[in-house]
Write a protein that holds these residues in place. Structure first.
Motif, PDB file in Angstrom:
ATOM      1  N   SER A   1     -11.572  11.418 -21.746  1.00  0.00           N
ATOM      2  CA  SER A   1     -12.092  13.044 -21.483  1.00  0.00           C
ATOM      3  C   SER A   1     -13.305  13.619 -21.050  1.00  0.00           C
ATOM      4  O   SER A   1     -13.608  12.501 -19.521  1.00  0.00           O
ATOM      5  CB  SER A   1     -13.126  13.068 -23.163  1.00  0.00           C
ATOM      6  OG  SER A   1     -14.470  11.854 -22.927  1.00  0.00           O
ATOM      7  N   ALA A   2     -13.071  14.577 -20.432  1.00  0.00           N
ATOM      8  CA  ALA A   2     -14.022  14.799 -19.119  1.00  0.00           C
ATOM      9  C   ALA A   2     -13.397  14.409 -18.393  1.00  0.00           C
ATOM     10  O   ALA A   2     -14.707  14.218 -17.271  1.00  0.00           O
ATOM     11  CB  ALA A   2     -15.405  14.628 -19.622  1.00  0.00           C
ATOM     12  N   GLN A   3     -12.781  14.672 -17.463  1.00  0.00           N
ATOM     13  CA  GLN A   3     -11.635  14.014 -16.182  1.00  0.00           C
ATOM     14  C   GLN A   3     -11.122  14.789 -15.688  1.00  0.00           C
ATOM     15  O   GLN A   3     -10.701  14.799 -14.189  1.00  0.00           O
ATOM     16  CB  GLN A   3     -11.037  12.902 -16.492  1.00  0.00           C
ATOM     17  CG  GLN A   3     -11.130  11.323 -17.631  1.00  0.00           C
ATOM     18  CD  GLN A   3     -12.578  10.934 -16.623  1.00  0.00           C
ATOM     19  OE1 GLN A   3     -12.342  10.608 -15.535  1.00  0.00           O
ATOM     20  NE2 GLN A   3     -13.583  10.704 -17.425  1.00  0.00           N
ATOM     21  N   ASN A   4     -11.317  15.794 -15.710  1.00  0.00           N
ATOM     22  CA  ASN A   4     -10.876  17.614 -15.205  1.00  0.00           C
ATOM     23  C   ASN A   4      -9.470  17.840 -15.392  1.00  0.00           C
ATOM     24  O   ASN A   4      -8.667  17.781 -13.907  1.00  0.00           O
ATOM     25  CB  ASN A   4     -11.636  17.547 -13.843  1.00  0.00           C
ATOM     26  CG  ASN A   4     -13.124  18.052 -13.732  1.00  0.00           C
ATOM     27  OD1 ASN A   4     -13.705  18.876 -14.810  1.00  0.00           O
ATOM     28  ND2 ASN A   4     -13.730  17.274 -13.405  1.00  0.00           N
ATOM     29  N   LEU A   5      -8.784  16.804 -15.612  1.00  0.00           N
ATOM     30  CA  LEU A   5      -7.162  17.010 -15.904  1.00  0.00           C
ATOM     31  C   LEU A   5      -7.184  18.171 -15.804  1.00  0.00           C
ATOM     32  O   LEU A   5      -7.029  18.749 -16.812  1.00  0.00           O
ATOM     33  CB  LEU A   5      -6.809  16.037 -17.061  1.00  0.00           C
ATOM     34  CG  LEU A   5      -7.054  14.802 -17.331  1.00  0.00           C
ATOM     35  CD1 LEU A   5      -6.487  13.884 -17.959  1.00  0.00           C
ATOM     36  CD2 LEU A   5      -6.629  13.247 -15.718  1.00  0.00           C
ATOM     37  N   GLN A   6      -5.653  18.544 -15.669  1.00  0.00           N
ATOM     38  CA  GLN A   6      -4.815  19.434 -15.370  1.00  0.00           C
ATOM     39  C   GLN A   6      -3.383  19.406 -15.396  1.00  0.00           C
ATOM     40  O   GLN A   6      -2.627  18.459 -15.212  1.00  0.00           O
ATOM     41  CB  GLN A   6      -5.129  20.448 -14.100  1.00  0.00           C
ATOM     42  CG  GLN A   6      -6.694  21.307 -13.598  1.00  0.00           C
ATOM     43  CD  GLN A   6      -6.748  21.475 -12.338  1.00  0.00           C
ATOM     44  OE1 GLN A   6      -5.281  22.152 -11.651  1.00  0.00           O
ATOM     45  NE2 GLN A   6      -7.510  21.754 -12.432  1.00  0.00           N
ATOM     46  N   GLY A   7      -2.743  20.347 -15.831  1.00  0.00           N
ATOM     47  CA  GLY A   7      -1.284  19.809 -16.535  1.00  0.00           C
ATOM     48  C   GLY A   7      -1.121  20.702 -17.675  1.00  0.00           C
ATOM     49  O   GLY A   7      -2.178  20.588 -18.809  1.00  0.00           O
ATOM     50  N   LYS A   8      -0.010  20.292 -18.556  1.00  0.00           N
ATOM     51  CA  LYS A   8       0.782  19.935 -19.623  1.00  0.00           C
ATOM     52  C   LYS A   8       0.052  18.637 -20.629  1.00  0.00           C
ATOM     53  O   LYS A   8      -0.228  17.633 -19.713  1.00  0.00           O
ATOM     54  CB  LYS A   8       1.990  20.655 -20.090  1.00  0.00           C
ATOM     55  CG  LYS A   8       2.077  22.365 -19.269  1.00  0.00           C
ATOM     56  CD  LYS A   8       3.347  22.344 -18.932  1.00  0.00           C
ATOM     57  CE  LYS A   8       3.532  23.985 -19.128  1.00  0.00           C
ATOM     58  NZ  LYS A   8       3.031  24.978 -19.366  1.00  0.00           N
ATOM     59  N   LEU A   9       0.332  18.793 -22.381  1.00  0.00           N
ATOM     60  CA  LEU A   9       0.359  17.600 -22.438  1.00  0.00           C
ATOM     61  C   LEU A   9       1.464  16.790 -22.458  1.00  0.00           C
ATOM     62  O   LEU A   9       2.550  17.024 -22.777  1.00  0.00           O
ATOM     63  CB  LEU A   9      -0.110  17.505 -24.276  1.00  0.00           C
ATOM     64  CG  LEU A   9      -1.035  18.397 -24.309  1.00  0.00           C
ATOM     65  CD1 LEU A   9      -1.295  19.244 -26.247  1.00  0.00           C
ATOM     66  CD2 LEU A   9      -2.726  17.526 -23.855  1.00  0.00           C
ATOM     67  N   PRO A  10       1.512  15.172 -22.002  1.00  0.00           N
ATOM     68  CA  PRO A  10       2.394  14.132 -21.648  1.00  0.00           C
ATOM     69  C   PRO A  10       3.349  14.275 -22.642  1.00  0.00           C
ATOM     70  O   PRO A  10       2.850  13.289 -24.309  1.00  0.00           O
ATOM     71  CB  PRO A  10       1.897  13.056 -21.020  1.00  0.00           C
ATOM     72  CG  PRO A  10       0.327  13.717 -21.409  1.00  0.00           C
ATOM     73  CD  PRO A  10       0.272  14.947 -21.998  1.00  0.00           C
ATOM     74  N   GLN A  11       4.630  14.664 -23.141  1.00  0.00           N
ATOM     75  CA  GLN A  11       5.520  14.385 -24.357  1.00  0.00           C
ATOM     76  C   GLN A  11       5.864  12.777 -23.605  1.00  0.00           C
ATOM     77  O   GLN A  11       6.591  12.622 -24.819  1.00  0.00           O
ATOM     78  CB  GLN A  11       6.492  15.002 -24.206  1.00  0.00           C
ATOM     79  CG  GLN A  11       7.647  15.541 -23.358  1.00  0.00           C
ATOM     80  CD  GLN A  11       8.552  16.584 -23.701  1.00  0.00           C
ATOM     81  OE1 GLN A  11       9.304  17.407 -23.998  1.00  0.00           O
ATOM     82  NE2 GLN A  11       9.887  15.768 -22.957  1.00  0.00           N
TER      83      GLN A  11
END
Length: 116
Positions: free
Chosen positions: A7-17
């Motif tokens: 949480s709150a890690q500035n992650l970007q992109g799509k949710l990984p299947q």
């Protein structure tokens, strides 16, 4: 690995299947990031107890496959742009917490699954 809390890690992109490749994973917490796209249908094959995806940029229909996660206790999707009919989640026998603030949902056929 039992849980993945990012949480709150500035992650970007799509949710990984690809998280389905972690057979012992029970909790996914990717709250307050910049993730986009839809919830992966593939997650419906996992034995999760918690999915927390609060305050991302998720969109699209809540996949009916989530109803296959009979071990799910917590589902928190609030402050995203997901939508759908919650009747697909009515078969989650262990669901204790459902956070859906700011989503477009239909309660048709959903409330009949709960004792009021």
């Amino acid at each position: 690995m039992i849980n993945r809390i990012l949480s709150a890690q500035n992650l970007q992109g799509k949710l990984p299947q690809e998280l389905v490749k972690l057979p012992y994973l029970q909790e996914i917490n990717l709250t307050r990031n910049y993730l986009s796209g839809t919830l992966p249908r593939e997650w419906g094959t996992m034995n999760l107890t918690k999915i927390a995806l609060v305050a991302n940029g998720l969109s699209g229909k809540i996949p009916k496959e989530l109803a296959n996660i009979t071990s799910l206790k917590i589902l928190s999707l609030k402050f995203n742009n997901c939508y759908g009919n919650l009747s697909v989640l009515g078969s989650l026998p262990h669901l204790e917490i459902l956070h859906l603030t700011s989503l477009t949902i239909s309660l048709e056929n959903y409330l009949k699954h709960f004792q009021i």
